[in-house]
Design a protein around this motif. Structure first.
Motif, mmCIF file in Angstrom:
data_model
loop_
_atom_site.group_PDB
_atom_site.id
_atom_site.type_symbol
_atom_site.label_atom_id
_atom_site.label_comp_id
_atom_site.label_asym_id
_atom_site.label_seq_id
_atom_site.Cartn_x
_atom_site.Cartn_y
_atom_site.Cartn_z
ATOM 1 N N ASP A 77 -4.134 2.906 -8.268
ATOM 2 C CA ASP A 77 -4.377 3.701 -9.460
ATOM 3 C C ASP A 77 -3.117 4.498 -9.756
ATOM 4 O OD1 ASP A 77 -5.694 4.681 -11.631
ATOM 5 O OD2 ASP A 77 -7.207 5.814 -10.513
ATOM 6 N N TYR A 78 -3.023 4.984 -10.989
ATOM 7 C CA TYR A 78 -1.880 5.798 -11.368
ATOM 8 C C TYR A 78 -2.053 7.209 -10.842
ATOM 9 C CZ TYR A 78 -0.732 1.936 -14.460
ATOM 10 O OH TYR A 78 -0.415 0.693 -14.950
ATOM 11 N N SER A 79 -0.932 7.875 -10.567
ATOM 12 C CA SER A 79 -0.977 9.261 -10.098
ATOM 13 C C SER A 79 -0.346 10.169 -11.154
ATOM 14 C CB SER A 79 -0.206 9.391 -8.780
ATOM 15 O OG SER A 79 1.189 9.407 -9.016
ATOM 16 N N SER A 80 -0.366 11.471 -10.887
ATOM 17 C CA SER A 80 0.223 12.418 -11.831
ATOM 18 C C SER A 80 1.743 12.464 -11.719
ATOM 19 C CB SER A 80 -0.353 13.820 -11.594
ATOM 20 O OG SER A 80 -0.110 14.232 -10.261
ATOM 21 N N VAL A 81 2.303 11.779 -10.718
ATOM 22 C CA VAL A 81 3.761 11.709 -10.574
ATOM 23 C C VAL A 81 4.247 10.424 -11.226
ATOM 24 C CG1 VAL A 81 5.697 11.743 -8.960
ATOM 25 C CG2 VAL A 81 3.567 12.926 -8.368
ATOM 26 N N ARG A 82 5.130 10.539 -12.202
ATOM 27 C CA ARG A 82 5.597 9.364 -12.934
ATOM 28 C C ARG A 82 6.157 8.317 -11.972
ATOM 29 N NH1 ARG A 82 9.785 6.557 -14.716
ATOM 30 N NH2 ARG A 82 11.329 7.801 -13.591
ATOM 31 N N GLY A 83 5.690 7.083 -12.166
ATOM 32 C CA GLY A 83 6.235 5.977 -11.392
ATOM 33 C C GLY A 83 5.722 5.858 -9.975
ATOM 34 N N CYS A 84 4.798 6.736 -9.575
ATOM 35 C CA CYS A 84 4.237 6.670 -8.231
ATOM 36 C C CYS A 84 2.762 6.283 -8.320
ATOM 37 C CB CYS A 84 4.375 8.004 -7.514
ATOM 38 S SG CYS A 84 6.087 8.457 -7.168
ATOM 39 N N MET A 85 2.329 5.428 -7.404
ATOM 40 C CA MET A 85 0.952 4.943 -7.467
ATOM 41 C C MET A 85 0.144 5.433 -6.274
ATOM 42 S SD MET A 85 1.312 0.952 -6.309
ATOM 43 C CE MET A 85 2.256 0.528 -4.828
ATOM 44 N N ILE A 86 -1.156 5.465 -6.468
ATOM 45 C CA ILE A 86 -2.103 5.692 -5.378
ATOM 46 C C ILE A 86 -2.555 4.316 -4.906
ATOM 47 C CG2 ILE A 86 -4.378 6.601 -4.781
ATOM 48 C CD1 ILE A 86 -3.839 8.621 -7.198
ATOM 49 N N ILE A 87 -2.254 3.980 -3.664
ATOM 50 C CA ILE A 87 -2.734 2.709 -3.114
ATOM 51 C C ILE A 87 -4.150 2.952 -2.606
ATOM 52 C CG2 ILE A 87 -2.341 0.825 -1.498
ATOM 53 C CD1 ILE A 87 0.589 1.602 -1.400
ATOM 54 N N ARG A 88 -5.125 2.298 -3.241
ATOM 55 C CA ARG A 88 -6.525 2.506 -2.890
ATOM 56 C C ARG A 88 -6.880 1.743 -1.600
ATOM 57 N NH1 ARG A 88 -10.418 2.390 -8.015
ATOM 58 N NH2 ARG A 88 -11.700 3.421 -6.421
ATOM 59 N N PRO A 89 -8.034 2.048 -0.993
ATOM 60 C CA PRO A 89 -8.359 1.440 0.308
ATOM 61 C C PRO A 89 -8.239 -0.081 0.349
ATOM 62 C CG PRO A 89 -9.879 3.225 -0.139
ATOM 63 C CD PRO A 89 -9.033 3.073 -1.377
ATOM 64 N N TYR A 90 -8.673 -0.761 -0.729
ATOM 65 C CA TYR A 90 -8.633 -2.229 -0.707
ATOM 66 C C TYR A 90 -7.183 -2.734 -0.739
ATOM 67 C CZ TYR A 90 -10.430 -6.964 -1.572
ATOM 68 O OH TYR A 90 -10.744 -8.293 -1.472
ATOM 69 N N GLY A 91 -6.361 -2.091 -1.561
ATOM 70 C CA GLY A 91 -4.947 -2.457 -1.608
ATOM 71 C C GLY A 91 -4.254 -2.140 -0.300
ATOM 72 N N TYR A 92 -4.601 -0.987 0.289
ATOM 73 C CA TYR A 92 -3.956 -0.612 1.548
ATOM 74 C C TYR A 92 -4.397 -1.528 2.687
ATOM 75 C CZ TYR A 92 -1.444 2.366 4.758
ATOM 76 O OH TYR A 92 -0.536 2.825 5.672
ATOM 77 N N ALA A 93 -5.647 -2.008 2.632
ATOM 78 C CA ALA A 93 -6.122 -2.935 3.673
ATOM 79 C C ALA A 93 -5.328 -4.245 3.638
ATOM 80 C CB ALA A 93 -7.610 -3.213 3.478
ATOM 81 N N ILE A 94 -4.970 -4.690 2.431
ATOM 82 C CA ILE A 94 -4.124 -5.893 2.323
ATOM 83 C C ILE A 94 -2.771 -5.617 2.973
ATOM 84 C CG2 ILE A 94 -2.916 -7.424 0.705
ATOM 85 C CD1 ILE A 94 -5.263 -6.925 -1.262
ATOM 86 N N TRP A 95 -2.175 -4.439 2.662
ATOM 87 C CA TRP A 95 -0.880 -4.079 3.247
ATOM 88 C C TRP A 95 -0.984 -3.971 4.769
ATOM 89 C CZ3 TRP A 95 3.963 -4.506 2.795
ATOM 90 C CH2 TRP A 95 4.860 -3.663 3.459
ATOM 91 N N GLU A 96 -2.072 -3.402 5.270
ATOM 92 C CA GLU A 96 -2.243 -3.287 6.724
ATOM 93 C C GLU A 96 -2.251 -4.661 7.392
ATOM 94 O OE1 GLU A 96 -4.739 0.625 7.975
ATOM 95 O OE2 GLU A 96 -5.858 -0.855 6.824
ATOM 96 N N ASN A 97 -2.911 -5.631 6.770
ATOM 97 C CA ASN A 97 -2.956 -6.982 7.351
ATOM 98 C C ASN A 97 -1.575 -7.640 7.321
ATOM 99 O OD1 ASN A 97 -5.649 -6.769 7.970
ATOM 100 N ND2 ASN A 97 -6.361 -7.857 6.148
ATOM 101 N N ILE A 98 -0.831 -7.443 6.226
ATOM 102 C CA ILE A 98 0.544 -7.956 6.149
ATOM 103 C C ILE A 98 1.405 -7.269 7.202
ATOM 104 C CG2 ILE A 98 2.618 -8.043 4.706
ATOM 105 C CD1 ILE A 98 0.701 -8.298 2.265
ATOM 106 N N GLN A 99 1.270 -5.940 7.279
ATOM 107 C CA GLN A 99 2.044 -5.147 8.232
ATOM 108 C C GLN A 99 1.758 -5.591 9.670
ATOM 109 O OE1 GLN A 99 0.923 -0.989 8.392
ATOM 110 N NE2 GLN A 99 3.010 -0.356 8.870
ATOM 111 N N HIS A 100 0.480 -5.787 9.991
ATOM 112 C CA HIS A 100 0.100 -6.208 11.341
ATOM 113 C C HIS A 100 0.725 -7.558 11.685
ATOM 114 C CE1 HIS A 100 -2.390 -6.712 14.920
ATOM 115 N NE2 HIS A 100 -2.701 -7.912 14.477
ATOM 116 N N THR A 101 0.682 -8.488 10.722
ATOM 117 C CA THR A 101 1.245 -9.825 10.954
ATOM 118 C C THR A 101 2.754 -9.756 11.148
ATOM 119 O OG1 THR A 101 -0.518 -10.813 9.614
ATOM 120 C CG2 THR A 101 1.436 -12.154 9.997
ATOM 121 N N LEU A 102 3.436 -9.054 10.237
ATOM 122 C CA LEU A 102 4.897 -8.941 10.327
ATOM 123 C C LEU A 102 5.322 -8.213 11.594
ATOM 124 C CD1 LEU A 102 6.555 -8.031 6.894
ATOM 125 C CD2 LEU A 102 7.083 -9.956 8.390
#
Length: 478
Positions: free
Chosen positions: A33-58
């Motif tokens: 989702d968008y945040s109040s800081v220009r150009g910065c995003m809030i990574i929601r739980p589902y998006g972060y879970a994808i990153w966690e799985n990529i991070q774990h693999t890498l």
């Protein structure tokens, strides 16, 4: 199913407006989702879970190749950043500066890290004294900040998550081998876990990383034919070591400078997953990094035994796969649409008639094929279908790339191909930066890489007519 139709209509068709489709998927699938800081995003739980799985693999791949994780400071003194001239010039337009601590002005500005080469070099100067201290194989998981003018969730944000590897080696040959090895690690991740085919090659001098002798890249093609640089690996030679006076006593008892590499992959790769595999119903996730590989949807769960059997299956299958059960009071149609939107690779449906036959229905997200499976054969069939979804996604992405890759030997052919069409255009090139700039100006194309797998398409550069030195792949990029 009215509910499903409504949800799908909430996503702009990709052929109508690909950029809007992308933003719709990011928001509707609850990735960010968008945040109040220009150009910065809030990574929601589902998006972060994808990153966690990529991070774990890498992270497992990094450790298997001998790398260790460390953590460096967030802030870099200006004097430290200034030590490597090419590096600081490359990042100067993107740097955010801290000028005050509380209410007091700082005597020296502090830069919010856009990357951490200088911090690693300062540390290495303290800890590398002998050839016995080499190699140093370090990696950092962190966020960085770059003051981007135009932003889009995951693809280009001011703050983003990434890993940055920084290594030091005794010889040039060892450092070059490290640079190539880590590029191959990224390619392995993309192809064997994310189902994204990649083109491996070397960046031109114009496109290489600031301060590097050479930059290697993996380039992926998105559904719309544009390229996305998906991971890079850099060979620095001993330039940073000299700038930061990193010396060690060699085997010959003489002082020497070590050779350095760095390599990185960021949350931008989630954007690559969305744009490579997604469709007009939303996200399509590769099974090997999907937070939920299988969603169980009970049908008519008010009927005797249905919910109980679904719960039993969930507990059983969770031992082998990432499984969830939706026992909410939403309609089955709503659930089907919701998990299509979120890209869950497989759906398991079970109702009263299935109970009578001791079976269930498995539905693939990528092609919506249904398979009736006896309950005692579930684990084997789920494993087979998850692999089939991965392979199907990879082949579809590869076919898209092959159908949008062309060769050209004249500027007229290049312009005709680039006019209104996105894709990769392979040409020969003389190696002159003036021709690279002319390609951007005339055709709107940038060099993606000089592929490791070279083809001989002719003897002259199509831009200037001079003798050609190498084959280059051009394209429009995110």
């Amino acid at each position: 199913m009215a509910e499903q139709k409504k949800l799908v209509e909430a996503i702009t068709p990709m052929e109508e407006d690909f950029a809007k489709w992308y933003t719709d998927v990011v928001k509707k699938a609850e990735l960010a989702d968008y945040s109040s800081v220009r150009g910065c995003m809030i990574i929601r739980p589902y998006g972060y879970a994808i990153w966690e799985n990529i991070q774990h693999t890498l992270d497992g791949m990094f450790k298997a190749t001998g790398h260790e994780n460390v953590y460096m400071p967030l802030l870099i003194p200006e004097s430290l950043l200034q030590k490597e001239k090419d590096h600081v010039e490359g990042f100067a337009p993107e740097v955010a500066w801290v000028t005050h601590g509380g209410s007091e002005a700082l005597t020296e500005r502090l830069c919010v890290r856009p990357t951490s080469e200088t911090l690693f070099c300062e540390h290495y100067a303290h800890v590398i004294k002998s050839y016995r201290d080499l190699p140093k194989l370090y990696n950092q998981w962190c966020s960085v900040l770059r003051w981007e003018k135009t932003t889009r969730p995951f693809l280009r944000t001011m703050e983003f998550l990434w890993q940055e590897g920084h290594t030091m080696h005794e010889t040039r040959e060892e450092a070059v081998a490290e640079t190539e090895q880590m590029l191959n690690v990224y390619a392995d991740l993309c192809e064997n876990y994310l189902a994204i085919p990649v083109l491996k090659g070397k960046k031109t001098d114009k496109e290489k990383f600031a301060g590097a002798e050479s930059t290697y890249t993996i380039e992926a093609m998105m559904h719309d034919g544009k390229a996305l640089q998906s991971g890079t690996s850099h060979f620095f030679g001993d330039g940073f070591a000299r700038a930061f006076d990193i010396q060690y006593t060699g085997r010959d008892n003489k002082l020497a400078y070590p050779f350095q590499t760095s390599w990185g992959m960021s949350t931008r790769i989630i954007g690559a997953i969305i744009m490579t595999h997604g469709d007009d119903s939303g996200l399509v996730l590769p099974p090997r990094i999907a937070p939920t590989q299988l969603m169980i949807v009970p049908i008519a769960m008010h009927k005797g035994g249905v919910l109980e059997k679904a719960q039993e299956l969930c507990q059983r299958l969770q031992k082998t796969f990432r499984v969830k059960l939706d026992a909410s009071d939403n309609s089955p149609g709503w659930k089907f649409a919701e998990y299509e939107m979120k890209g869950v690779p497989l759906r398991l449906e079970i109702g009263p008639k299935d109970l009578e036959k001791n079976q269930c229905v498995l539905v693939r997200r990528d092609n919506r094929e249904k398979t009736f499976v006896p309950l005692d054969q579930l684990e084997a069939e789920i494993a087979r279908l998850l692999d089939a979804v991965h392979d199907g996604l990879y082949q579809r992405a590869l076919q898209n790339r092959e159908s949008r890759t062309w060769s050209a030997t004249t500027m007229e052919e290049i312009l005709a191909l680039a006019n209104g069409k996105n894709g990769f255009i392979k040409t020969m090139w003389c190696g002159d930066e003036a021709c690279e700039l002319a390609m951007k100006e005339q055709a709107g194309l940038t060099s993606r890489c000089m592929p490791f797998e070279q083809e001989h398409l002719g003897d002259v550069c199509p831009i200037c007519g001079k003798p050609a030195k190498t084959m280059v792949v051009w394209g429009k990029a995110y």
